[in-house]
Structure formats: structure tokens, C-alpha cells
Scaffold this motif. Structure first.
Motif, PDB file in Angstrom:
ATOM      1  N   PRO A 223     -71.224   6.524  84.506  1.00  0.00           N
ATOM      2  CA  PRO A 223     -72.691   6.443  84.548  1.00  0.00           C
ATOM      3  C   PRO A 223     -73.192   5.976  85.911  1.00  0.00           C
ATOM      4  CG  PRO A 223     -71.847   5.450  82.531  1.00  0.00           C
ATOM      5  CD  PRO A 223     -70.660   5.732  83.392  1.00  0.00           C
ATOM      6  N   ASN A 224     -74.269   6.591  86.373  1.00  0.00           N
ATOM      7  CA  ASN A 224     -74.892   6.199  87.637  1.00  0.00           C
ATOM      8  C   ASN A 224     -76.369   6.564  87.578  1.00  0.00           C
ATOM      9  OD1 ASN A 224     -75.150   9.045  88.672  1.00  0.00           O
ATOM     10  ND2 ASN A 224     -72.908   8.914  88.611  1.00  0.00           N
ATOM     11  N   ILE A 225     -77.105   6.210  88.620  1.00  0.00           N
ATOM     12  CA  ILE A 225     -78.539   6.485  88.610  1.00  0.00           C
ATOM     13  C   ILE A 225     -78.852   7.842  89.244  1.00  0.00           C
ATOM     14  CG2 ILE A 225     -79.162   4.064  88.602  1.00  0.00           C
ATOM     15  CD1 ILE A 225     -79.799   4.308  91.576  1.00  0.00           C
ATOM     16  N   GLY A 226     -77.902   8.750  89.163  1.00  0.00           N
ATOM     17  CA  GLY A 226     -78.086  10.074  89.726  1.00  0.00           C
ATOM     18  C   GLY A 226     -77.410  10.224  91.061  1.00  0.00           C
ATOM     19  N   GLU A 359     -92.590  11.997  94.209  1.00  0.00           N
ATOM     20  CA  GLU A 359     -92.216  10.772  93.507  1.00  0.00           C
ATOM     21  C   GLU A 359     -91.855  11.099  92.063  1.00  0.00           C
ATOM     22  OE1 GLU A 359     -95.255   7.851  93.813  1.00  0.00           O
ATOM     23  OE2 GLU A 359     -95.178   7.724  96.000  1.00  0.00           O
ATOM     24  N   THR A 360     -90.611  10.855  91.698  1.00  0.00           N
ATOM     25  CA  THR A 360     -90.181  11.018  90.318  1.00  0.00           C
ATOM     26  C   THR A 360     -90.337   9.694  89.572  1.00  0.00           C
ATOM     27  OG1 THR A 360     -87.900  10.412  90.820  1.00  0.00           O
ATOM     28  CG2 THR A 360     -88.503  12.746  91.049  1.00  0.00           C
ATOM     29  N   TYR A 361     -90.194   9.751  88.252  1.00  0.00           N
ATOM     30  CA  TYR A 361     -90.316   8.525  87.468  1.00  0.00           C
ATOM     31  C   TYR A 361     -89.199   7.543  87.803  1.00  0.00           C
ATOM     32  CZ  TYR A 361     -86.592  10.303  84.417  1.00  0.00           C
ATOM     33  OH  TYR A 361     -85.403  10.766  83.931  1.00  0.00           O
ATOM     34  N   LEU A 362     -88.011   8.053  88.166  1.00  0.00           N
ATOM     35  CA  LEU A 362     -86.917   7.156  88.534  1.00  0.00           C
ATOM     36  C   LEU A 362     -87.262   6.417  89.827  1.00  0.00           C
ATOM     37  CD1 LEU A 362     -84.057   6.062  88.198  1.00  0.00           C
ATOM     38  CD2 LEU A 362     -83.222   8.079  89.428  1.00  0.00           C
TER      39      LEU A 362
END
Length: 864
Positions: A223-226, A359-362
Motif C-alpha cells: 500500500p502507498n499513496i499512489g 488539484e485532486t482530492y488526494l
């Protein structure tokens, strides 16, 4: 007894089945003056047979044959007749070898190089077992040399993290040429008749007791933040903590992140952070090998009082051009590797965020918890008092390597690295009473350039030379304009703050290995560093010339080190290493000796005891400066106080149990570090002027604890459990009345459970962690230096899940991934923020900075 009989019968049936399949295969082939090696290659591909042979030897023989539907044994006897060659069927593989002449056992030399089958890149530090009793590892070129006593075929077993192990037998060729062994990645989906690898390797023990080797390829599935983050992924290991959302990076066994030495292709990287510490500034696509020493490392490493992370980049594909592209909710990432000629390869990777465009939500979630907190630290205001801030934020990094392969024994490479983070924002507020303006620009970046030359001169001697340049710069420019336009007053101020910290270095490192005999070797080398350091802090009010506050540091100096280590094996199960590093430090014109000692004892097959001890100096360090609101600024200086180096003494020992698919590693450690420093910046107001007081404190640290690592594989599932118990205490003159107090990085308990499961085209993974809360200084108390770190945040626990779907064809491959961050939406407090409230009697108040709440993250990856 019955069970043994059944097992023997099953093996017999299996052998008969293999033989029957081979005997039922009938070959039709026509060749005129074709080399024997080419004939076997064609037959292997067309009839799905396995052969093992010396390609150079068989290329010298030609074949003239025209047969129709003959058996495999008859075909082989026909083409081998007259060439003094015979074959043996060993474990389903036809091994072609010189016919047995009944010679007696002789001491022979086997030389080999181990490569990636797909890309042609060499695989350094591969584990090697020869004839069940001789163990070795390949060097940094992927080359190994062994002397063996044999007249018959040689059995060799090769294992490299992330690759399918090789177990084969062959006769040594009469020539002394290097034999090439090609390994395949475990994640490759091969022909339908083959079986996917039975386990997923994430971490292994290194060749020495202090090392862990991490698999960067398998880290993709965690798992990672993308953003695939190798340095974040290694925090699943015991004793290593990724201090997220604090721009501090990795802490090893309670050390300051800046006490660790990070090497990338031989040159140091002074800052590892992108996006305020959420992921590293080194592109994981570029990484080939990561070696981690949590302490007790050998004399060939210096300049760290805690741990070492040594990263080697890829050299590029030697067979074809490859492209690897990833897109996620923060950035675009691409890598290209290509063979320029048979002897030149080139690889380049580039990653850039598009957060300054879309700008994305992440991005918004990360910036709300990091960027705005960072901004409010500079303003001294509450996180809830957000102004209408429109930031301009982006990051990027680039890697490039040009490699020349004059021969299998020699490699030359030119490496380049750049990373950059840029944050800019403006705040404007106008009303009938005042005008308010804030302009801020922050930028931090790394640059590195190195030339590396490695050569394997003979079976006894190899050498590596690295010459490099490295620079790290952190710049901050802040201005605060305020004007009171009320008729009763006429106040105006324009506060300007400029902070710069720059480290530049020239590095020369030469390391050689001389093998005296099968049971002894000598490592030696030279290391030279030239540093230039600049730190400047300037604060002034443009309308008040008497308000200037300033501090400036300009330093330069050299370190020159000679090191050597002797490795001996006095008994079959005992290995000892004694080394020393001697460093001349020009600012003090003083010589520092760093003895190192390590040993291991193989108690029985699969069980090994090891111990390491040493003395370590760090000549380039950081000091941390706090203001009255607890906001920390780290800047690089010589030693710990601009003069004297920091020092540590480390002792560790443990036990390794490695049997089949189970690895258990337990280590006890003790580290005492001296020459640490910190400082506190107090702004003072005097009649008619402003001023500042900076108070410096020096002290020591003791870290001790236990690290436990358990790795178990069940077919397509691999699980890692890591647990750390530690105590990390500081002692500074003038703080806490000179008594011990917990370090900022003291977390007594750390439990991390992770796993990866492969099912057909899917990879599923998870990470669950439980960490004791960090201690913190309560800056709401006026006497906070008398009670430092006496309060502790609540424990942190979090579950992250990930799923990746693999798709594609024989010409391209793709991955579509989803990560669920903080699945059960735990509110974890990661930092305490202090801010001013001028209208209240007690004008310093506390706010909690929390980690990401439940957040889904997507990415897509294409390779061709």
C-alpha cells in the motif's frame, strides 16, 4: 514407514513420467554445417526441451544431419558422436558435457557472472551455493569465483531477491572463461506449462550480520499513496520508522534521520523528502538494489553514527528498449532504458507532479494536513484560521545513467540526479482598519553527479572507484507587510525573513577486495571528502533599521580516510572480520580511529549467531533550532557544533534462523552517541529595537532495544511481522537539570504486520501498524526546558489495504492499482502544533495535526 514408501513411489512415478514424456518426443531436423550450439537452441525452443551446455565450446563444433521422427536419445547420440561429448538427464535437463575420462578429483576454478535474463543487468550480491557445501556471494559486478575439488558435474544454486532461484548441474568447461547465469523475475508470467514462483520475496538477510536486503520490485505491491516509495516501504522492517508528515524521513533505531548516511550510486543524498516527507525523492523505478545496515556496519562505510542505506540504480536494458510509465493522483512518472550499442546502455527516469496545474482530492487532503500546517507554522497562527490561500506547489526528480560495458569483467557509468520541491503562496487581506500582505517562497533541492568504474581483475582481485559531486540547498524567503490605516494611528511594518542552507561536496571513494585464499580476504580503500557549508538567517523590518537579526555560518573542510578489514574463516562454521578506519579531519587537524569487529558462528544448518561492534564518527551533521512556538529548523554544519564531530559506540548481536520459507531474525543492540546538539531561538524586544537570543546545548544519547523480524512464505503468500522494543534517552547540559529525558524519536513499542498475496493476475497486500506515541515538549509552559518530552501523544494504529490487477500481452504489461489508506478511519495525532492567540491571557495554544483519514488512491502503470 508407509508414508515414506508412498513418497518414494510418487517420486518414482514422477521420474518415469518425465522420462516417458522425453521418450515420446520425436524430432525432425535438417542441418548443414550448423553449429552444435545453434542446433540445441532450435531444438529447445521447438520441442520444449531443456539443455545445459557450454555455448562457447559447442559453437566450435558443426553438425550435418537430416532425420525424421527420431527419439531424443538417438538424436543426441547422433549429433554428439565424434565430438567427445556425452549427455546426462539431470532433473529433466539434458546436460551436455565431455565424456568421462575417469580422471581423479582436481582443484578447479569456477568463474561466473549472474544477470537479469530480461534486461541483461548484472545482479550484485547474489547468494550462491556450490555442491551443497560451498557458500559465496557475487560481488558488485555480479561476478563470483570459487575453487572446488571435483571431477564430476558441478551443482550450483543461485538465489537473488525477487528472482526465481536457479538449481542446475553442469561440467566445468576446459577454458577459464566466465560462465553466464541468467535469472528470471518471480513476477514474470511465463508459458502456460510453467508455474508461477511459489513465493514472493520482499526482504532477505544480507551477506554480513548487520545487513538487510530489500526488494524494490516487490515494494510496488505494498500500500502507498499512489507514489511507489521504496524508503517508505522499508519502514515495515523492525527498527526503521518513516516519520511521515513531519519532513524528517527515516529514523533508524531512534536516531535522528540526519544521523544516517544515504548513498545513491556512491554519492550522499542530504534530503530524502518530497511533499513534506510523505514519500521519498528517489524514484523507485530507478532503484535496482537496496542494502540496509541498522548499525554495526563495516570499515568501508563512514560518516554516520546510526545506520546506512546504500542504493544502487539500474543500468538499463542491454537487449531492447523498454518504457515504464505510471500515472497517479499526484504525478506522472516515466522510465526509459535502451541499449545504445552492444557495449553502451542508457537509462533515464523523470517524475513530476501536476499539482500546480490540477488539484485532486488526494493533493488537497495532503496539503491541508501538511502544507497549511507548514504555512501556519511560519505565520504563528491557528490551523483553523486559514486564509484564502492559493498555493503554487510542485515537485520533480530526474535520474540518468550512461553505462559502458567494455567486458563482462568491467563496467563504467556516469550518473546524474536532481530533485526539487517548490512551494509559493500569497495572502492578502484588506479592510477599513489595516492592509495585510504575506508572500512566501520555499524551495529545497538535491543535485548529484558521479562517475563509477568497477573492474574484476582476476579471481583474487577486484576494485571499484567512485568520484562524485553532491549539493543540497534549502531556501526560504518570507515577507510580512502590515499597515494600520486607522486615522488614530500610523503604524507600518514590513518583516522580511531569508533562510538559506547549502551543502556542497566532492567525494572520491576507492574500494578494493583481495582474496588471499578460499578462507581469507582483505578489503581496503581510500575515501576523500571536501565540504562547503553555508547557513544564513536574516530577519529585519524594512522600516526599522535597528531590528536586524542575523546569523551566518560559512565553513569548508576535508576528511581523508584510509580503511582496511581482514576477513578470515578459522573454522568451517566461524567467520571473523576485523577492520579499522582512520580519518583525518582538517578543521581540527586531528586523526580519528574507528575500529570495527564482527563475527558469525553457524550453529547448525539454518541457524547462525552474529555480533558486531564498532566506533563511528560523523563529521557532517545537522543541528536543530527551535523557536518559542516549537517550530524546528534543521541545518547542516560541521560536526555537531560547527567544529567537533559526533561520535557513537555501537554493540549488537543476534540470531538468524533461515529454513526453507521461514526467516527469523532477532537482534539486541546498544548505541551511545555523544556530541549531539540542539538550540533554541528566542525573539526579544528591547526599547527602541528588536533582538534575538540563540542558546546552544550539547549532549548525548543512549539507544537500546530488541528488533524481531519474522518472514514466512506460503506458496503465493508472504507475510512479514516486525516488532521493536526500544528506549532512546537524551542528556543535555542545561536541559531537564542535566537528567535523562526521552528523545523526540523514542517509541518503546513498534509492531508492524504486512503481507502480499498473489492470485492469478491479482496482487493483494496489507500493512497494519501499531506505534507508541512520540514524546513532545509542551511549549505552552514557560519552563518547558525543565520538563522536556515529559508528555507523550497517544499510540498510533492504522490499516492500509491494496489491490493490483496485472494485465497485458507478450509485448506489453499493465497494472491498475487501488490503495485504501486508513481503512477504519483512525484519527492518529502525528504532531503537536503551537500558535499565538494575542487576545487571550495565555497566548500560546495547542492544536493537533492528524494523519490522513480514510482515503482511496488509484494508479495505472504501463510497461512495454
Amino acid at each position: 514407514m508407509k508414508l515414506k514408501v508412498v513418497i518414494l513411489l510418487l517420486f518414482a512415478l514422477l521420474a518415469l513420467n518425465i522420462r516417458a514424456q522425453n521418450q515420446n518426443c520425436f524430432i525432425t531436423y535438417n542441418a548443414q554445417s550448423e553449429s552444435l550450439a545453434n542446433v540445441l537452441t532450435h531444438i529447445a525452443n521447438e520441442y520444449h526441451l531443456k539443455f545445459a551446455y557450454d555455448a562457447a565450446l559447442l559453437s566450435q563444433s558443426t553438425v550435418n544431419i537430416n532425420v525424421k521422427k527420431v527419439s531424443v536419445p538417438l538424436f543426441l547420440n547422433t549429433i554428439l558422436e565424434g565430438n567427445n561429448l556425452c549427455y546426462r538427464l539431470i532433473a529433466g535437463t539434458y546436460t551436455i558435457l565431455p565424456c568421462d575420462t575417469q580422471e581423479e578429483n582436481k582443484i578447479k576454478t569456477i568463474k561466473g557472472v549472474i544477470m537479469d535474463k530480461e534486461t541483461g543487468e548484472t545482479l550484485p550480491y547474489t547468494n550462491i551455493q556450490i555442491n551443497d557445501d560451498t557458500w559465496n556471494t557475487s560481488n558488485h559486478l555480479g561476478i563470483f569465483t570459487n575453487k572446488i575439488n571435483t571431477k564430476d558435474s558441478v551443482r550450483i544454486r543461485l538465489s537473488y531477491l525477487g528472482y526465481t532461484p536457479m538449481d542446475t548441474s553442469f561440467y566445468l568447461p576446459p577454458s577459464s572463461d566466465i560462465i553466464t547465469f541468467a535469472l528470471s523475475r518471480t513476477s514474470e508470467i511465463i508459458q502456460p506449462v510453467a508455474i508461477l514462483a511459489s513465493k514472493i520475496a520482499i526482504v532477505e538477510k544480507g551477506s554480513s550480520g548487520d545487513q538487510l536486503v530489500f526488494n524494490p520490485h516487490q515494494a510496488t505491491y505494498l500500500p502507498n499513496i499512489g507514489e511507489q516509495d521504496i524508503l517508505g516501504a522499508i519502514s515495515i522492517l523492525p527498527g526503521i520508522n518513516n516519520i511521515k508528515e513531519s519532513s524528517r524521513s527515516l529514523s533508524i533505531r531512534g536516531s535522528s534521520p540526519y544521523s544516517n548516511l544515504i548513498l545513491l550510486d556512491g554519492f550522499p543524498v542530504f534530503n530524502l523528502d518530497h511533499f513534506f516527507g510523505n514519500f521519498s525523492a528517489i524514484n523507485p523505478k530507478y532503484i535496482k538494489n537496496v542494502k540496509i545496515s541498522r548499525g554495526g556496519f563495516g570499515a568501508n562505510y563512514g560518516g554516520s553514527i546510526a545506520g546506512i542505506i546504500d542504493i544502487t540504480g539500474k543500468t538499463g536494458n542491454r537487449h531492447k528498449t523498454t518504457v515504464d510509465i505510471t500515472a497517479n493522483l499526484l504525478s506522472l512518472n516515466a522510465l526509459i532504458g535502451a541499449p545504445i550499442s552492444p557495449k553502451f546502455t542508457w537509462i533515464i527516469s523523470a517524475r513530476r507532479s501536476y499539482t500546480d496545474v490540477a488539484e485532486t482530492y488526494l493533493y488537497k487532503n495532503l496539503f491541508d494536513r501538511n502544507g497549511k500546517g507548514f504555512i501556519n507554522e511560519s505565520l504563528g497562527t491557528s490551523p483553523d484560521d486559514y486564509y484564502d490561500i492559493i498555493p503554487h506547489f510542485n515537485f520533480c526528480d530526474y535520474h540518468s545513467k550512461l553505462t559502458y560495458h567494455p567486458s563482462v569483467n568491467e563496467t563504467m557509468s556516469l550518473n546524474f540526479y536532481h530533485s526539487n520541491d517548490h512551494l509559493k503562496y500569497n495572502i492578502r487581506e484588506d479592510n477599513q482598519d489595516y492592509l495585510y500582505r504575506i508572500n512566501n517562497q520555499d524551495q529545497w533541492h538535491n543535485n548529484g553527479l558521479s562517475y563509477e568504474w568497477t573492474k574484476h581483475y582476476s579471481s583474487r582481485f577486484d576494485s571499484r572507484l567512485n568520484v562524485g559531486l553532491s549539493r543540497y540547498t534549502n531556501e526560504s524567503n518570507f515577507s510580512n507587510y502590515w499597515e494600520n490605516i486607522n486615522e488614530l494611528t500610523d503604524l507600518i511594518s514590513n518583516i522580511q525573513i531569508n533562510i538559506t542552507n547549502r551543502v556542497e561536496g566532492l567525494y572520491i571513494n576507492q574500494e578494493s577486495n583481495y582474496f588471499i585464499s578460499e578462507k581469507s580476504s582483505f578489503d581496503f580503500g581510500l575515501n576523500f571528502n571536501n565540504y562547503r557549508i553555508n547557513y544564513a538567517y536574516n530577519e529585519k523590518d524594512k522600516y526599522d533599521p535597528s531590528s536586524l537579526i542575523g546569523e551566518s555560518i560559512n565553513e569548508k573542510g576535508n576528511t581523508c580516510a584510509l580503511f582496511g578489514a581482514c576477513n578470515i574463516q578459522p573454522l568451517q562454521n566461524i567467520k571473523l572480520t576485523a577492520g579499522i578506519r582512520s580519518t583525518y579531519y582538517s578543521p581540527l587537524q586531528k586523526l580519528y580511529l574507528e575500529p570495527r569487529l564482527a563475527g558469525s558462528y553457524k550453529l547448525k544448518p539454518g541457524i547462525k549467531l552474529h555480533a558486531e561492534a564498532g566506533r563511528y564518527f560523523q563529521f557532517l551533521s545537522t543541528t536543530t533550532q527551535y523557536n518559542e512556538l516549537g517550530n524546528a529548523t534543521d541545518y547542516w554544519v560541521f560536526g555537531h557544533d560547527g567544529i567537533h564531530p559526533a561520535e557513537s559506540r555501537q554493540y549488537q548481536g543476534g540470531i538468524d534462523y533461515h529454513r526453507k520459507s521461514l526467516l527469523i531474525n532477532m537482534e539486541l543492540y546498544y548505541r551511545k552517541s555523544e556530541g549531539l546538539s540542539t538550540s533554541y531561538f528566542y525573539a526579544t524586544e528591547k526599547e527602541g529595537s528588536n533582538g534575538a537570543t540563540i542558546t546552544y546545548f550539547t549532549g548525548s544519547q543512549v539507544a537500546k532495544g530488541l528488533d524481531v523480524l519474522i518472514k514466512k512464505s506460503f506458496y503465493q503468500y508472504t507475510s512479514i511481522i516486525s516488532y521493536s522494543y526500544s528506549q532512546v534517552h537524551n542528556r543535555y547540559v542545561g536541559i531537564n537539570n542535566g537528567h535523562d529525558f526521552p528523545s523526540n524519536y523514542d517509541q518503546p513499542h513498534q509492531l508492524k504486520v504486512s503481507g502480499i498475496y498473489c492470485y492469478k493476475k491479482w496482487h493483494f497486500s496489507y500493512i497494519w501498524s501499531f506505534l507508541s506515541g512520540h514524546p513532545y515538549i509542551d511549549f505552552t509552559q514557560k519552563d518547558y526546558l525543565l520538563t522536556p518530552n515529559q508528555k507523550r501523544m497517544k499510540a498510533i494504529h492504522q490499516m492500509d489495504l491494496a489491490g493490483i490487477y496485472n494485465f497485458g500481452s507478450c509485448h506489453w504489461k499493465g497494472q491498475l492499482g487501488l490503495t485504501l489508506i486508513n481503512v477504519y478511519n483512525q484519527k492518529n495525532i502525528v504532531r503537536k502544533k503551537f500558535y499565538n492567540t494575542p487576545m487571550e491571557e495565555n497566548n500560546i495554544t495547542t492544536a493537533n495535526i492528524t494523519s490522513l483519514s480514510f482515503t482511496p488512491v488509484l494508479f495505472i502503470n504501463i510497461k512495454f
